[in-house]
Scaffold this active site. Structure first.
Site, PDB file in Angstrom:
ATOM      1  N   GLU A  59     -74.275 -40.999 -12.387  1.00  0.00           N
ATOM      2  CA  GLU A  59     -74.873 -41.750 -13.319  1.00  0.00           C
ATOM      3  C   GLU A  59     -75.255 -40.922 -14.642  1.00  0.00           C
ATOM      4  O   GLU A  59     -75.256 -41.696 -15.558  1.00  0.00           O
ATOM      5  CB  GLU A  59     -76.348 -42.371 -12.539  1.00  0.00           C
ATOM      6  CG  GLU A  59     -76.134 -42.871 -11.197  1.00  0.00           C
ATOM      7  CD  GLU A  59     -75.554 -42.172 -10.116  1.00  0.00           C
ATOM      8  OE1 GLU A  59     -76.046 -40.804  -9.979  1.00  0.00           O
ATOM      9  OE2 GLU A  59     -75.273 -42.795  -9.137  1.00  0.00           O
ATOM     10  N   PHE A  84     -81.280 -44.980  -9.587  1.00  0.00           N
ATOM     11  CA  PHE A  84     -80.657 -44.186 -10.407  1.00  0.00           C
ATOM     12  C   PHE A  84     -80.390 -44.393 -11.683  1.00  0.00           C
ATOM     13  O   PHE A  84     -80.354 -43.572 -12.533  1.00  0.00           O
ATOM     14  CB  PHE A  84     -79.092 -44.128  -9.676  1.00  0.00           C
ATOM     15  CG  PHE A  84     -79.270 -44.092  -8.236  1.00  0.00           C
ATOM     16  CD1 PHE A  84     -79.947 -42.935  -7.602  1.00  0.00           C
ATOM     17  CD2 PHE A  84     -78.801 -45.181  -7.202  1.00  0.00           C
ATOM     18  CE1 PHE A  84     -80.113 -42.964  -6.125  1.00  0.00           C
ATOM     19  CE2 PHE A  84     -78.820 -44.888  -6.023  1.00  0.00           C
ATOM     20  CZ  PHE A  84     -79.516 -43.912  -5.323  1.00  0.00           C
ATOM     21  N   ARG A 168     -82.639 -56.963  -5.522  1.00  0.00           N
ATOM     22  CA  ARG A 168     -81.440 -57.311  -4.286  1.00  0.00           C
ATOM     23  C   ARG A 168     -81.531 -58.688  -3.624  1.00  0.00           C
ATOM     24  O   ARG A 168     -80.770 -59.502  -3.246  1.00  0.00           O
ATOM     25  CB  ARG A 168     -81.839 -56.052  -3.372  1.00  0.00           C
ATOM     26  CG  ARG A 168     -80.615 -56.252  -2.272  1.00  0.00           C
ATOM     27  CD  ARG A 168     -80.834 -55.227  -1.178  1.00  0.00           C
ATOM     28  NE  ARG A 168     -79.914 -55.548   0.060  1.00  0.00           N
ATOM     29  CZ  ARG A 168     -80.597 -55.938   1.166  1.00  0.00           C
ATOM     30  NH1 ARG A 168     -81.668 -56.277   1.077  1.00  0.00           N
ATOM     31  NH2 ARG A 168     -79.634 -56.021   1.936  1.00  0.00           N
TER      32      ARG A 168
END
Lengths: 318, 285
Positions: A59, A84, A168
């Site tokens: 990342e 991240f 999500r």
């Protein structure tokens, strides 16, 4: 506002669909860090493979490379999980992207505890605070799929860094594409009310709407504001709410330190001091579990918001 | 490059070294050691190799340069000023609040700087991004970067090297300014990144080893890099930290400290004597 609780779409899903929809623009380049199936950038990849680059599980490199690509005139979307993208790579976001004010949009999915079973290591509860604290960064936390689609379009049209905080979990569709217009930096007045104002962001908006229904049954008139742009925040709408209703409850799926509650409090403290109760994660890490169960465990519920609204009203100056 | 051109470039490099001393002395802070070690590479890139136009610093088809070891801004700024991006007189404003010459390279403030750097490891990733963008757009520009050897201790460097090889970025050439020293001492004692050439090769890069103060070797290596297809190129340049100022050479202490008036005078006298000698040689030829 066409509220249909039967339809549920995750904001990450809407993000991937929007990238594919608006991807004809050749300036757009999408990066991912081996999570394209989860962040849904895969939808863009399928349509425009020549402008999709998998950066692997790296990342830090992805964020600085995004800056390099953007410096060559591209609009770059760099995606990973919020933990991240916004937390692990935060210094790359700061120095490579924000300090340079380059045209990089960070699509940070899987924010908050509603990630569920993956548990605390993967549940960002502090990303919004970190991103808001970086100069030049715009932070957007959409409430549903319709708002997400338009936020992606707004991010494409805006020249500079944007952090899109996405989830999500499938969440109810609150808005109707036909009559909803996303304006960066502007709050959305979703319900009128005069006794108290509930200010929510992200998936807490639909839960806050439930709370307003509950309050209505008790004869309390609750105003509901959706703050999709957490930074720069709509100070005017917050101050009007403070002035006109005299009490505020904030609701966010994020640590109460440095998130929406802190931002709203700093606006009211400086401009119109009123009691502000904060519903959010009370300075704790998340944990594994079913999202619905976790939301209850961490008191991110309509009941909690309604209870805190009553408390805030009690604290009003007579 | 003929002898005459080489002599001219040597004089240019000496002038850049003189500016570095003046910048760091005026600011009473900054990084002379590493700036002096990569001066010859900077001079060659900006005066011989790179396709750039100082009157159009954002020209889309220009070659790009990223100083990944961003603390050597005095060297980059001196080179850019000599190349005509901004007035040489501005260099003494380095690091002052009233100047645009920010302590570490800033692309939003300094004309000619292609990427803001300073936080080690990030510049090489940005260079990878520029090379990727060139491939996507089918443009034929090249991207150059200079890494520090201490910088190799940052994990992000290896993420970037992996990505560059994976995407076969033959439009990217990096130099390792291998001067062997970092703030706390010898890189081999602090946290050894050695053996560097073997590691670069293992990461999928073509490696060329040179003396980083020899223009013939720099030229040859860059020609070889241009001819290399399908992989990025790392030119491992053996250099001397503090090169050109004898009391600074190979002294870790000059990594990030500024010469006082007396030391400045001594350094400038040495460089001026060098310039005089080079100019005399030039006249003879």
């Amino acid at each position: 506002m066409g509220e249909d609780k039967n339809i549920k779409i995750a904001t990450r899903e809407a993000y991937g669909a929007a990238l594919a929809e608006f991807g004809e623009d050749k300036r757009i380049v999408v990066l991912d860090a081996d999570l394209s199936k989860s962040t849904k950038t895969e939808m863009f990849k399928k349509k425009f493979p020549e402008r999709f680059i998998n950066m692997g599980i790296a990342e830090a490199n992805m964020m600085s490379a995004a800056a390099g690509i953007a410096s060559c005139g591209k609009i770059v979307f760099a995606s990973s999980f919020a933990i991240f993208a916004g937390v692990r790579a935060c210094e790359q976001v700061r120095n490579s992207i924000c300090y340079t004010k380059l045209n990089v949009k960070i699509g940070a999915t899987h924010a908050g505890i509603s990630v569920g079973e993956d548990g605390a290591s993967h549940q960002a509860v502090e990303d919004m605070a970190i991103m808001c604290a970086i100069p030049n960064m715009t932070v957007i936390s959409p409430a549903d799929s319709v708002e997400t689609r338009q936020a992606v379009l707004a991010a494409i049209q805006y020249d500079g860094p944007v952090y899109l905080r996405l989830g999500r979990l499938a969440v109810p569709v609150l808005f109707d594409e036909k009559d909803y217009h996303f304006e960066p930096g502007k709050g959305v007045l979703m319900r009128k009310g005069s006794d108290v104002t509930v200010i929510a962001t992200g998936l807490m908006v639909h839960i806050a709407a439930e709370a307003c229904d509950m309050l209505k049954k008790e004869g309390i008139s609750a105003r509901l504001i959706n703050i999709h742009t957490v930074k720069p925040v709509d100070k005017g709408m917050i101050l009007d709410a403070a002035r006109e209703t005299g009490a505020i409850v904030t609701a966010e799926e994020h640590n109460i330190y440095g998130g929406l509650g802190s931002i709203v409090s700093s606006v009211t403290a400086a401009g119109m001091p009123v009691p502000v109760k904060m519903v959010g994660i009370q300075d704790k890490f998340g944990k594994s579990g079913k999202p619905d169960r976790l939301m209850k465990m961490y008191s991110l519920t309509a009941e909690k918001i309604a209870e805190q609204a009553v408390e805030a009203i009690k604290m009003k100056r007579k | 490059m003929d002898t005459k051109e080489k002599q001219k470039l040597k004089i240019r490099a000496a002038k850049i070294r003189r500016h570095i001393i003046e910048e760091v002395h005026s600011a009473s802070s900054g990084h002379p050691g590493g700036s002096l070690s990569c001066t010859d590479i900077l001079a060659f890139l900006y005066f011989e190799k790179m396709k750039v136009d100082p009157s159009a610093p954002r020209w889309a088809d220009r070659d790009r340069f990223v100083l990944s070891k961003g603390h050597c801004a005095p060297g980059l700024y001196a080179t850019l000023a000599e190349r005509g991006y901004f007035p040489v007189e501005d260099l003494t404003g380095f690091r002052s609040a009233d100047s645009y010459l920010e302590g570490h390279p800033s692309m939003t403030m300094v004309p000619g700087v292609d990427m803001s750097t300073g936080s080690l490891g990030q510049g090489i990733s940005a260079a990878v991004g520029m090379a990727l963008a060139g491939k996507i757009d089918g443009r034929d520009y090249n991207v150059y970067a200079i890494l520090g050897d201490g910088e190799l201790e940052e994990g992000q460097v290896w993420e970037a090297l992996m990505a560059a090889a994976h995407y076969k970025l033959d439009n990217l050439t990096a130099f390792l300014d291998h001067n062997g020293l970092q703030i706390d001492g010898n890189i081999r004692d602090v946290m050894s990144p050695e053996p560097v050439s073997e590691k670069f090769r293992a990461f999928g890069w073509k490696v060329i080893n040179i003396n980083g103060h020899d223009f013939d070797q720099i030229e040859k290596a860059l020609c070889e890099a241009s001819a290399t297809k399908g992989m990025p190129v790392m030119i491992v340049a053996e250099t001397t930290k503090g090169k050109g100022v004898s009391f600074m050479e190979n002294e870790a202490g000059w990594h990030g400290s500024a010469p006082n008036k007396e030391q400045r005078d001594l350094a400038v006298a040495e460089i001026d004597a060098m310039i005089e000698k080079l100019e005399a040689e030039q006249a003879e030829k």
